[in-house]
Design an enzyme around this catalytic site. Structure first.
Site, mmCIF file in Angstrom:
data_model
loop_
_atom_site.group_PDB
_atom_site.id
_atom_site.type_symbol
_atom_site.label_atom_id
_atom_site.label_comp_id
_atom_site.label_asym_id
_atom_site.label_seq_id
_atom_site.Cartn_x
_atom_site.Cartn_y
_atom_site.Cartn_z
ATOM 1 N N ARG A 1 0.835 -1.202 0.000
ATOM 2 C CA ARG A 1 0.000 0.000 0.000
ATOM 3 C C ARG A 1 0.868 1.249 0.000
ATOM 4 O O ARG A 1 2.022 1.236 0.418
ATOM 5 C CB ARG A 1 -0.879 0.023 1.266
ATOM 6 C CG ARG A 1 -2.268 -0.600 1.163
ATOM 7 C CD ARG A 1 -3.164 0.079 0.133
ATOM 8 N NE ARG A 1 -3.046 1.526 0.124
ATOM 9 C CZ ARG A 1 -3.759 2.353 0.862
ATOM 10 N NH1 ARG A 1 -4.701 1.884 1.657
ATOM 11 N NH2 ARG A 1 -3.591 3.656 0.792
ATOM 12 N N ARG B 1 1.895 4.041 -16.591
ATOM 13 C CA ARG B 1 2.273 3.738 -17.982
ATOM 14 C C ARG B 1 3.500 4.576 -18.374
ATOM 15 O O ARG B 1 4.426 4.070 -19.007
ATOM 16 C CB ARG B 1 1.100 4.032 -18.932
ATOM 17 C CG ARG B 1 -0.119 3.161 -18.694
ATOM 18 C CD ARG B 1 0.111 1.697 -19.079
ATOM 19 N NE ARG B 1 -1.093 0.889 -18.874
ATOM 20 C CZ ARG B 1 -1.116 -0.294 -18.276
ATOM 21 N NH1 ARG B 1 -0.012 -0.827 -17.785
ATOM 22 N NH2 ARG B 1 -2.243 -0.969 -18.141
ATOM 23 N N CYS C 1 -8.446 2.679 -11.957
ATOM 24 C CA CYS C 1 -8.602 3.834 -11.065
ATOM 25 C C CYS C 1 -10.059 3.923 -10.599
ATOM 26 O O CYS C 1 -10.969 3.737 -11.392
ATOM 27 C CB CYS C 1 -8.284 5.137 -11.784
ATOM 28 S SG CYS C 1 -6.662 5.163 -12.527
ATOM 29 N N GLU D 1 -12.031 7.352 -4.377
ATOM 30 C CA GLU D 1 -12.002 6.925 -2.970
ATOM 31 C C GLU D 1 -13.344 7.280 -2.338
ATOM 32 O O GLU D 1 -13.910 8.341 -2.625
ATOM 33 C CB GLU D 1 -10.861 7.673 -2.250
ATOM 34 C CG GLU D 1 -10.689 7.367 -0.792
ATOM 35 C CD GLU D 1 -10.078 5.985 -0.526
ATOM 36 O OE1 GLU D 1 -9.459 5.419 -1.447
ATOM 37 O OE2 GLU D 1 -10.251 5.487 0.591
ATOM 38 N N ARG E 1 -4.238 7.107 -3.518
ATOM 39 C CA ARG E 1 -3.868 5.874 -2.811
ATOM 40 C C ARG E 1 -3.597 4.783 -3.836
ATOM 41 O O ARG E 1 -4.236 4.757 -4.900
ATOM 42 C CB ARG E 1 -4.997 5.435 -1.873
ATOM 43 C CG ARG E 1 -5.221 6.375 -0.690
ATOM 44 C CD ARG E 1 -6.562 6.074 -0.036
ATOM 45 N NE ARG E 1 -6.765 6.725 1.256
ATOM 46 C CZ ARG E 1 -7.276 7.946 1.417
ATOM 47 N NH1 ARG E 1 -7.613 8.675 0.366
ATOM 48 N NH2 ARG E 1 -7.442 8.446 2.617
ATOM 49 N N TYR F 1 4.079 6.094 2.533
ATOM 50 C CA TYR F 1 3.148 7.230 2.676
ATOM 51 C C TYR F 1 3.967 8.505 2.603
ATOM 52 O O TYR F 1 4.887 8.707 3.402
ATOM 53 C CB TYR F 1 2.384 7.112 4.008
ATOM 54 C CG TYR F 1 1.387 5.976 3.930
ATOM 55 C CD1 TYR F 1 0.062 6.221 3.633
ATOM 56 C CD2 TYR F 1 1.807 4.653 4.076
ATOM 57 C CE1 TYR F 1 -0.837 5.171 3.484
ATOM 58 C CE2 TYR F 1 0.916 3.601 3.931
ATOM 59 C CZ TYR F 1 -0.405 3.865 3.631
ATOM 60 O OH TYR F 1 -1.284 2.835 3.478
ATOM 61 N N ARG G 1 -0.888 6.946 8.171
ATOM 62 C CA ARG G 1 -0.255 5.821 8.868
ATOM 63 C C ARG G 1 0.776 6.340 9.872
ATOM 64 O O ARG G 1 1.985 6.131 9.688
ATOM 65 C CB ARG G 1 0.418 4.872 7.866
ATOM 66 C CG ARG G 1 -0.508 4.046 7.010
ATOM 67 C CD ARG G 1 -1.332 3.036 7.811
ATOM 68 N NE ARG G 1 -0.507 2.069 8.536
ATOM 69 C CZ ARG G 1 -0.096 0.894 8.055
ATOM 70 N NH1 ARG G 1 -0.448 0.542 6.847
ATOM 71 N NH2 ARG G 1 0.636 0.081 8.790
#
Ligand code: DC
Length: 345
Positions: A6, A62, A73, A76, A88, A106, A114
């Site tokens: 992540r 890409r 995509c 969120e 994210r 992050y 986080r």
């Protein structure tokens, strides 16, 4: 073995360029930190907050040459008051490492997502009295959402306290050292924040409003030359930087307190300008300063701070020097902020 990684990054503005730059920065960091080959990457799932509308972040993948893996995509889920302008990602990877060895990444404002894995970051700002350190460090900390630590206030607070214990014995090096060695373990200097303002306590007494005088500045300069005082306060300062991301200002931050700080700034200005700034500052506090006396005191203080034996005021070899004589506060803050952002702080 299949592993997942992540990461997240924030975007400065809703433009195609800013979205692609932030996404590339994030992808590259994930790839580097986890030593990934493009052929290992099975898929990357992107989400963007609803305020990012100018381009699909997958375009950045890409552009980086990730042509074989699957990309998609989504928006969120919108949660009230959540982090804005954020991208994210979720990687699925054919890995040689175990899941627990993976580094999730992050960056920028997304570090707040986080706090358990984000390492505290630090910016060291050093320079002589009146160079603008505290005003600039405070504004910068606010902009970066870091804690501002004014180490001069710690020396002032300790000076204020010791002076009330031993009066003019502070000028006697031997008596001062003896007092400090005997009592330092009973003295506690701490910092707290109220409405963004730093409050400073010695042995639980709030001395914030007592330490901003020329007299206490002079006392702080005397006691700060003492090795035992410095060892004590440097440890406190390092402990603060271990738990929080800080903008810390002082005289020895880049050289002694935080020698590994990724960004070190040495602020300076001519003696005349610095004296004038202090003069105006004291007048605003309804004091009645004398410009020539202030200039003389600043010159003496510079000399003492630069020539003390232990941890003198000096520019770290990797510090960036900014002469603030002809610059506005905003100009200085913006120039440091931009450097911080380039370093991913
Ligand atoms: O920045 P200021 O005027 O509040 O600092 C008061 C004194 O404390 C200054 O003369 C030097 C000393 N000081 C220091 O020796 N090391 C620091 N990190 C901060 C301040």
């Amino acid at each position: 073995m299949m592993i997942s990684i992540r990461g997240a990054n924030t975007v400065e503005e809703n433009t195609r360029e800013a979205i692609l730059d932030s996404t590339k920065e994030l992808l590259q960091e994930i790839i580097n930190a986890n030593e990934l080959e493009a052929s290992q990457i099975i898929s990357v799932f992107f989400t963007a907050t609803k305020d990012l509308t100018k381009v699909y972040p997958a375009v950045a993948a890409r552009d980086l040459g990730l042509t074989d893996c699957s990309l998609i995509c989504c928006q969120e889920m919108y949660v009230e008051d959540s982090l804005k302008q954020c991208i994210r990602v979720l990687f699925h990877v054919n890995g040689t490492k175990e899941q627990k060895e993976i580094q999730h990444i992050y960056l920028g404002g997304a570090k707040v997502l986080r706090p358990d894995i984000a390492k505290p970051l630090s910016i060291a700002i050093d320079g002589p009295a009146g160079a603008g350190k505290s005003t600039i460090a405070k504004a910068l900390a606010q902009k970066l959402n870091f804690i501002y630590v004014d180490t001069g206030a710690m020396y002032r607070a300790l000076g204020y306290y010791i002076y009330h214990q031993i009066n003019d014995d502070i000028y006697d090096e031997e008596k001062l050292s003896q007092y400090i060695q005997n009592y330092l373990d009973q003295i506690h200097v701490s910092i707290d924040y109220e409405n963004g303002q730093q409050l400073i306590f010695v042995c639980d007494e709030n001395v914030t409003s007592n330490i901003r005088t020329q007299e206490i500045g002079h006392i702080a300069s005397i006691i700060s030359a003492n090795k035992y005082v410095r060892l004590f306060l440097v440890k406190e300062q390092q402990n603060l930087a271990k738990i929080k991301s800080v903008v810390m200002d002082g005289r020895d931050i880049g050289t002694h307190v935080l020698p590994d700080a990724p960004l070190k700034i040495f602020l300076t200005a001519s003696v005349k300008i610095r004296a004038l700034r202090r003069f105006n500052e004291l007048r605003e506090k309804n004091q009645t300063p004398h410009l020539e006396t202030i200039q003389k005191e600043i010159e003496e203080r510079d000399y003492r701070d630069m020539h003390r034996e232990f941890a003198p005021l000096e520019q770290a070899s990797d510090a960036i020097v900014i002469d603030t004589s002809e610059m506005s506060i905003d100009e200085v803050v913006t120039s440091i902020y931009e450097r911080a952002k380039k370093l991913g702080l």
